[in-house]
Write an enzyme that holds these catalytic residues in place. Structure first.
Site, short mmCIF file in Angstrom:
data_model
loop_
_atom_site.label_atom_id
_atom_site.label_comp_id
_atom_site.label_asym_id
_atom_site.label_seq_id
_atom_site.Cartn_x
_atom_site.Cartn_y
_atom_site.Cartn_z
N GLY A 39 34.50 35.16 41.20
CA GLY A 39 34.50 36.62 41.19
C GLY A 39 35.48 37.20 40.17
O GLY A 39 35.86 36.54 39.19
N LYS A 50 47.54 36.65 34.78
CA LYS A 50 48.84 35.98 34.95
C LYS A 50 49.03 34.88 33.92
O LYS A 50 50.15 34.57 33.51
CB LYS A 50 48.98 35.43 36.37
CG LYS A 50 49.49 36.47 37.35
CD LYS A 50 48.39 37.41 37.76
CE LYS A 50 48.74 38.83 37.90
NZ LYS A 50 47.64 39.68 38.31
N ALA A 116 21.43 38.75 44.94
CA ALA A 116 20.92 38.77 46.32
C ALA A 116 20.45 40.17 46.69
O ALA A 116 21.19 41.14 46.50
CB ALA A 116 22.02 38.33 47.26
N GLY A 183 48.41 52.80 37.85
CA GLY A 183 48.47 51.93 39.02
C GLY A 183 48.95 50.53 38.66
O GLY A 183 49.45 50.28 37.56
N VAL A 184 48.74 49.62 39.60
CA VAL A 184 49.23 48.25 39.45
C VAL A 184 48.65 47.57 38.21
O VAL A 184 49.37 46.98 37.39
CB VAL A 184 48.86 47.43 40.72
CG1 VAL A 184 49.14 45.95 40.52
CG2 VAL A 184 49.59 47.97 41.93
N LEU A 312 42.70 43.59 47.26
CA LEU A 312 43.58 42.46 46.92
C LEU A 312 42.87 41.15 47.27
O LEU A 312 42.21 41.05 48.32
CB LEU A 312 44.88 42.55 47.72
CG LEU A 312 45.85 43.68 47.34
CD1 LEU A 312 46.93 43.82 48.38
CD2 LEU A 312 46.44 43.44 45.96
N HIS A 314 44.07 38.22 48.24
CA HIS A 314 44.50 37.51 49.46
C HIS A 314 43.99 38.21 50.72
O HIS A 314 43.77 37.57 51.74
CB HIS A 314 46.02 37.31 49.49
CG HIS A 314 46.81 38.49 49.03
ND1 HIS A 314 46.97 38.80 47.71
CD2 HIS A 314 47.48 39.45 49.72
CE1 HIS A 314 47.72 39.89 47.60
NE2 HIS A 314 48.04 40.31 48.80
N HIS A 437 70.90 27.48 47.94
CA HIS A 437 71.77 28.03 46.90
C HIS A 437 71.73 27.15 45.67
O HIS A 437 71.79 25.93 45.81
CB HIS A 437 73.21 28.11 47.42
CG HIS A 437 74.18 28.54 46.35
ND1 HIS A 437 74.27 29.84 45.93
CD2 HIS A 437 75.07 27.82 45.61
CE1 HIS A 437 75.19 29.92 44.97
NE2 HIS A 437 75.70 28.71 44.76
C1 FAD Z 1 42.79 42.99 36.13
C2 FAD Z 1 42.88 42.69 37.60
C3 FAD Z 1 43.96 42.01 38.08
C4 FAD Z 1 44.06 41.72 39.44
N1 FAD Z 1 45.15 41.02 39.88
C5 FAD Z 1 45.26 40.76 41.19
C6 FAD Z 1 46.35 40.02 41.69
O1 FAD Z 1 47.22 39.58 40.94
N2 FAD Z 1 46.41 39.77 43.02
C7 FAD Z 1 45.45 40.24 43.88
O2 FAD Z 1 45.56 40.00 45.10
N3 FAD Z 1 44.40 40.95 43.44
C8 FAD Z 1 44.28 41.21 42.12
N4 FAD Z 1 43.19 41.89 41.68
C9 FAD Z 1 42.18 42.33 42.65
C10 FAD Z 1 41.25 41.15 43.01
O3 FAD Z 1 40.68 40.64 41.84
C11 FAD Z 1 40.19 41.62 43.98
O4 FAD Z 1 40.79 42.24 45.08
C12 FAD Z 1 39.36 40.45 44.46
O5 FAD Z 1 38.72 39.80 43.39
C13 FAD Z 1 38.32 40.92 45.47
O6 FAD Z 1 37.61 39.82 45.90
P1 FAD Z 1 36.12 39.96 46.48
O7 FAD Z 1 35.73 38.59 46.88
O8 FAD Z 1 36.07 41.05 47.45
O9 FAD Z 1 35.22 40.45 45.24
P2 FAD Z 1 35.06 39.99 43.76
O10 FAD Z 1 36.13 39.12 43.27
O11 FAD Z 1 34.77 41.26 43.01
O12 FAD Z 1 33.76 39.10 43.80
C14 FAD Z 1 32.50 39.65 44.14
C15 FAD Z 1 31.41 38.78 43.55
O13 FAD Z 1 30.16 39.18 44.08
C16 FAD Z 1 29.17 39.06 43.10
N5 FAD Z 1 28.07 39.94 43.48
C17 FAD Z 1 28.09 41.29 43.63
N6 FAD Z 1 26.91 41.72 44.10
C18 FAD Z 1 26.11 40.62 44.24
C19 FAD Z 1 24.79 40.42 44.68
N7 FAD Z 1 24.03 41.41 45.16
N8 FAD Z 1 24.29 39.17 44.65
C20 FAD Z 1 25.05 38.12 44.23
N9 FAD Z 1 26.32 38.26 43.83
C21 FAD Z 1 26.84 39.49 43.83
C22 FAD Z 1 29.89 39.47 41.82
O14 FAD Z 1 29.25 38.90 40.69
C23 FAD Z 1 31.29 38.90 42.05
O15 FAD Z 1 31.43 37.63 41.46
C24 FAD Z 1 43.05 42.17 40.32
C25 FAD Z 1 41.95 42.87 39.83
C26 FAD Z 1 41.85 43.13 38.49
C27 FAD Z 1 40.64 43.87 37.98
#
Ligand code: FAD
Length: 460
Positions: A39, A50, A116, A183-184, A312, A314, A437
């Site tokens: 993702g 990072k 999907a 933001g972050v 996030l 995690h 320490h």
């Molecule tokens: C630049 C950046 C830096 C970040 N840094 C951090 C960090 O350091 N620490 C942290 O905790 N969070 C960070 N985040 C946030 C973090 O990336 C997200 O919170 C996290 O990826 C969310 O996970 P998720 O599984 O909900 O969704 P996603 O990671 O968005 O994954 C969703 C997946 O679903 C797939 N998908 C969507 N719809 C469909 C469908 N209908 N059929 C099949 N596949 C589909 C997409 O292709 C995607 O791969 C960052 C975000 C960004 C943009």
């Protein structure tokens, strides 16, 4: 038609963790991913940023090497090799995503590559194939929010405006980068490109960046960014964009900003495509779920960014595990009160729990204690003393309500605070626990002493 106990839509940190957990618990599991396994987090978010930030840090160390007694005779010979930096980033990403794919396979999760579409509550269609499933976990994540500003779309089409996805793969390092949003993610990219010598300007609508943080931390971070050369424009009202120029009104005056590239980072929206056939309840931020990650449809769960609670990685993973446990008969919830939130700036920020303001608003009799890195041996040894820790506690029992850390390793240090708060621990436990320490983690112990009485290694 193949039958599954659990089908997970989306292979991000929410979806893939849920799928592995489901398989480990004995469920016949499928995961459907339209793009790349991992993702946003593994491919364009957490990990690649990072990795690039580490390269930037190495460069920064080299440019400040004399601070550590190392003479680099001609610093203009120290060159940033942007292509190699990106290559390293890509290698880290493929190692991780490959590892996750292997884990899914070894746990006997069936992987479907494709988009999907949910046909009904027990049927999903992917690549014209129908799969039958007892339960569905929606983990489709989020995408960048694109504002409705005149000229924005055209400028994006011409390649001047990029999102967080594009900005990590630019052909060249920009000389001037404008960042929309405070933001972050904006701050992490500002840190990255500023350290690599790009002139960075953050254009922010309100009067403060990193607004959700404890005031002391956000004020200090503002100062550090500015000291490091990042320009921050507050109260900036964007009127229109023309190619690489942004027309704004700042405190009543017209101002034009120009950059080689413009990064838009003004929040994210949930990915809701493919759900049109089911009557799933949504709100502004995504799919509505209860404390068990359940949607209004009894066998459909929604986790991660798509439910809009916390964006996030995690949290997405924790929600994934929780959803699976609930599907498979346990009662599983998450303690959102202690979610750690991290910013990988220089220095890092790691926070968890209530800010001082929030604790007061909740009616606690609040006591706080701060301890500066400047009084910590390891920080001095490392030459990185710009930062502090702040503990927010209730005065009566000294229960830890919030911890806010600005330090080079704050994102690792915050885990101790999370565990303490999860156990409803107090400053007494934190002060009593023997910390190694010399480490920066000793500042946690010192600040805890400050809640009870006074820190040892500073005179107050
Ligand atoms: C630049 C950046 C830096 C970040 N840094 C951090 C960090 O350091 N620490 C942290 O905790 N969070 C960070 N985040 C946030 C973090 O990336 C997200 O919170 C996290 O990826 C969310 O996970 P998720 O599984 O909900 O969704 P996603 O990671 O968005 O994954 C969703 C997946 O679903 C797939 N998908 C969507 N719809 C469909 C469908 N209908 N059929 C099949 N596949 C589909 C997409 O292709 C995607 O791969 C960052 C975000 C960004 C943009």
């Amino acid at each position: 038609m193949t039958n599954y106990d659990i089908s997970v839509i989306g292979g991000g940190p929410g979806g893939y963790v849920a799928a592995i957990k489901a398989a480990q618990m004995g469920a016949k599991t499928a995961i459907i991913e339209d793009g790349n396994i991992g993702g946003v987090c593994l491919n364009w978010g957490c990990i690649p940023t990072k990795t690039l930030l580490k390269s930037a840090k190495v460069y920064k160390y080299m440019m400040n090497s004399e601070k550590y007694g190392i003479d680099l005779e001609n610093k203009s010979n120290v060159k940033i090799n942007w292509e190699n930096m990106k290559d390293r980033k890509n290698k880290v990403v493929s190692q991780l995503t490959g590892g996750v794919e292997t884990l899914l396979k070894k746990n006997s999760v069936d992987i479907y590559n494709g988009f999907a579409n949910i046909i009904d509550k027990n049927t999903i269609e992917v690549n014209n194939e129908k799969i039958n499933t007892k339960n569905i976990i929606i983990a489709t994540g989020s995408s960048p929010r694109l504002p409705d500003i005149p000229g924005f779309k055209e400028s994006m089409e011409k390649g001047y405006i990029v999102t967080s996805k594009g900005v990590i793969d630019l052909d060249n390092l920009p000389k001037k980068l404008l960042i929309l949003g405070g933001g972050v993610i904006s701050v992490e990219f500002a840190t990255l490109y500023n350290a690599l010598g790009t002139e960075v300007t953050i254009l922010h609508r309100s009067e403060k960046i990193l607004r959700s943080l404890d005031d002391d931390i956000s004020k200090k971070m503002n100062r550090i960014l500015k000291k490091d050369g990042v320009k921050i424009v507050y109260n900036c009202d964007i009127q229109k964009i023309e190619d690489n120029k942004i027309m704004t009104i700042v405190k009543g005056k017209e101002k034009v900003f120009e950059g080689d590239k413009i990064l838009t980072s003004i929040g994210r929206v949930p990915n809701l495509k493919g759900l049109e056939n089911i009557d799933i309840k949504k709100y502004k931020k995504g799919i509505i779920t209860d404390e068990y990650m359940r949607t209004n449809i009894d066998n459909i769960y929604a986790i991660g960014d798509v439910n809009g609670k916390y964006m996030l990685a995690h949290v997405a993973s924790a929600e994934g595990i929780s959803a699976v446990e609930n599907i498979l008969g346990e009662k599983s919830t998450i303690n959102y009160n202690t979610v750690p939130s991290c910013i990988y700036s220089f220095p890092e920020i790691g926070v968890s729990g209530l800010t001082e303001k929030e604790a007061k608003e909740k009616g606690y009799d609040v006591i706080t204690s701060t301890f500066p890195l400047a009084a910590n041996g390891k920080a001095l040894a490392e030459g990185e003393t710009d930062g502090f820790i702040k503990i927010v506690s209730d005065d009566k029992y000294k229960e830890i309500l919030g911890v806010h850390i600005l330090a080079p390793t704050a994102t690792d240090m915050i885990a101790e605070a999370v565990t303490t708060m999860e156990l409803e621990g107090t400053a007494y436990e934190l002060a009593k626990a023997i910390h190694p320490h010399p480490t920066l983690s000793e500042t946690v112990m010192e600040a805890a002493h400050g809640i009870i009485d006074k820190p040892i290694h500073i005179f107050r």
